[in-house]
Scaffold this active site. Structure first.
Site, PDB file in Angstrom:
ATOM      1  N   MET A  40      53.429   4.560 -11.307  1.00 38.71           N
ATOM      2  CA  MET A  40      53.912   4.913 -12.617  1.00 38.71           C
ATOM      3  C   MET A  40      55.399   5.579 -12.451  1.00 38.71           C
ATOM      4  SD  MET A  40      52.013   7.874 -15.236  1.00 38.71           S
ATOM      5  CE  MET A  40      50.277   7.141 -14.980  1.00 38.71           C
ATOM      6  N   ASP A  41      56.242   4.891 -13.503  1.00 43.62           N
ATOM      7  CA  ASP A  41      57.505   5.264 -13.373  1.00 43.62           C
ATOM      8  C   ASP A  41      57.611   6.400 -14.601  1.00 43.62           C
ATOM      9  OD1 ASP A  41      57.511   4.148 -15.965  1.00 43.62           O
ATOM     10  OD2 ASP A  41      58.549   2.463 -15.638  1.00 43.62           O
TER      11      ASP A  41
END
Lengths: 87, 341
Positions: A40-41
């Site tokens: 996940m960014d």
């Protein structure tokens, strides 16, 4: 499948995370790191908080993003805000 | 003949309200005692809109039905949600999506009887003057600039918006926006990278900036103006990038930025970064559109915004201070390191 409103906080958080990363809720573990393990960014992390706030009607702010590095920390954050809301 | 709009009776819809410029505009409205309706998409970070307790409506730009509902009863639409492609690799795809979504917004606004639509474009559409003096609203590329996907997209979208005849359309062209609430660290990317002491490869060129709060006030005044200009540039000033980054490095007490790349080197670097991001995910170290904006940047003359709209642009130091305060609070910049003023 989307958990119903009576489901546990853990299950509801896991479901939300599974909407943002290509992983089934049953395969998500508390110790997993959102960025390194689930890919996940920072935008995804922000979306996660936003979905959490909407799903559980919590007054989370963007500054709370610093609290959510792992799945377990995200669940803990949700419980903290729910307890705060309950008074 | 368009009827003038009055502040107290303004019924505005903001498309893109949850974004950087949108949140600043929502705050500006709140300061004026006006409650805007805020369009949102399904996958949007609405944390700050929730905190502001505004009315949110679902407004996917690919859903004419949702847009029609969002525009119902509204007299002014702020369109801050124009397509901004994550990468520059697919020009036809970007054009198709950007123009299709803009068409949906214009259709919905026209059918709902919206009187004025304020479309936020970009200073990428400002053409250079032969004399080299700052460009004004009169300086428009007479054909699509061949600089890159972002410039082409913004040119086509702005041209389409200005061709609209069913309702009044006003185009705002902001320079690089800086200030609080740049949650995705878009135009602030080089600022943040430099403040963190990262040596981000970059070209040199003229960059113009505007404080997002000044832009928000300008947009509000465009809404209230009885006969606004059709196209307005918003810029607080223009500087060469390299000395600006060197000043920033001194301000933060970090090593000086790397020497700038040539334009060809910078574009090659950006393109390689885009292919890497497309293949493996993540963001390019330097966005292609930022490189294009820097390389082809022109000084801007914002006399129209100052004169017709009464905007007094903040000096850069105030904008940087506000960004710094906010960025430390949300940990975009480390909170522990005190700012060297």
């Amino acid at each position: 499948m989307r958990p119903d409103p009576t489901a546990t906080v853990d299950d509801r958080v896991l479901y939300i995370i599974s909407q943002l990363v290509p992983v089934q809720p049953s395969q998500i573990r508390a110790e997993q790191r959102l960025r390194e393990d689930l890919g996940m960014d920072s935008v995804g992390s922000m979306e996660l908080l936003s979905m959490l706030a909407e799903e559980l009607d919590l007054d989370i702010g963007v500054e709370d993003i610093t609290e959510v590095h792992t799945v377990g920390a995200t669940i803990a954050l949700a419980k903290t805000f729910l307890a705060r809301k309950a008074g | 003949m368009h009827r003038p709009l009055r502040g107290a009776r303004l019924r505005p819809l903001i498309l893109g309200a949850a974004g950087f410029l949108g949140l600043n505009l929502v705050d500006e409205f709140a300061a004026q005692g006006i409650a805007p309706r805020c369009g949102r998409r399904v996958r949007t970070n609405v944390l700050e809109l929730r905190r502001r307790k505004v009315t949110m409506v679902q407004a996917e730009l690919d859903s004419p039905e949702q847009l029609a509902e969002a525009c119902a009863g509204v007299d002014i639409v702020f369109h801050l949600a124009g397509h901004y492609p994550r990468l520059s690799l697919d020009l036809p795809g970007a054009l198709e999506m950007g123009l299709r979504q803009l068409e949906h917004v214009l259709d919905a606004a026209a059918r709902a009887g919206v009187r004025r639509l304020i479309y936020v474009s970009s200073s990428a559409t400002a053409a250079p003057r032969d004399s080299g003096s700052p460009s004004t609203e009169a300086d428009v590329f007479d054909r699509v600039p061949a600089f890159g996907t972002y410039h082409a997209l913004k040119w086509h979208m702005e041209a389409r918006a200005l061709r609209e005849e069913r309702l009044e359309v006003v185009v705002a062209c902001p320079a690089a926006c800086l200030g609080p609430w740049d949650l995705r660290v878009g135009t602030s990317a080089l600022l943040v990278g430099t403040a963190r002491g990262l040596q981000i490869p970059h070209p040199d060129g003229v960059v113009s900036w505007v404080d997002a709060r000044d832009l928000a006030l300008g947009l509000l005044r465009l809404a209230l103006h009885p006969a606004p200009p059709r196209r307005v540039l918003f810029s607080a000033g223009s500087l060469r990038l390299q000395p600006l980054l060197e000043d920033l490095a001194r301000r933060y007490g970090v090593p000086a930025p790397a020497w700038p790349l040539s334009p060809a080197e910078a574009l090659a670097f950006c393109d390689a970064e885009e292919f890497r991001a497309a293949r493996y995910g993540g963001r390019p170290a330097l966005a292609r559109e930022l490189a294009d904006l820097i390389i082809h940047g022109v000084p801007l003359d914002a006399a129209l915004a100052r004169g017709a709209l009464g905007i007094t642009f903040r000096p850069l130091s105030q904008t940087l201070d506000a960004f710094d305060d906010w960025a430390r609070r949300v940990r975009i910049l480390p909170s522990s390191k005190p700012l060297e003023a």
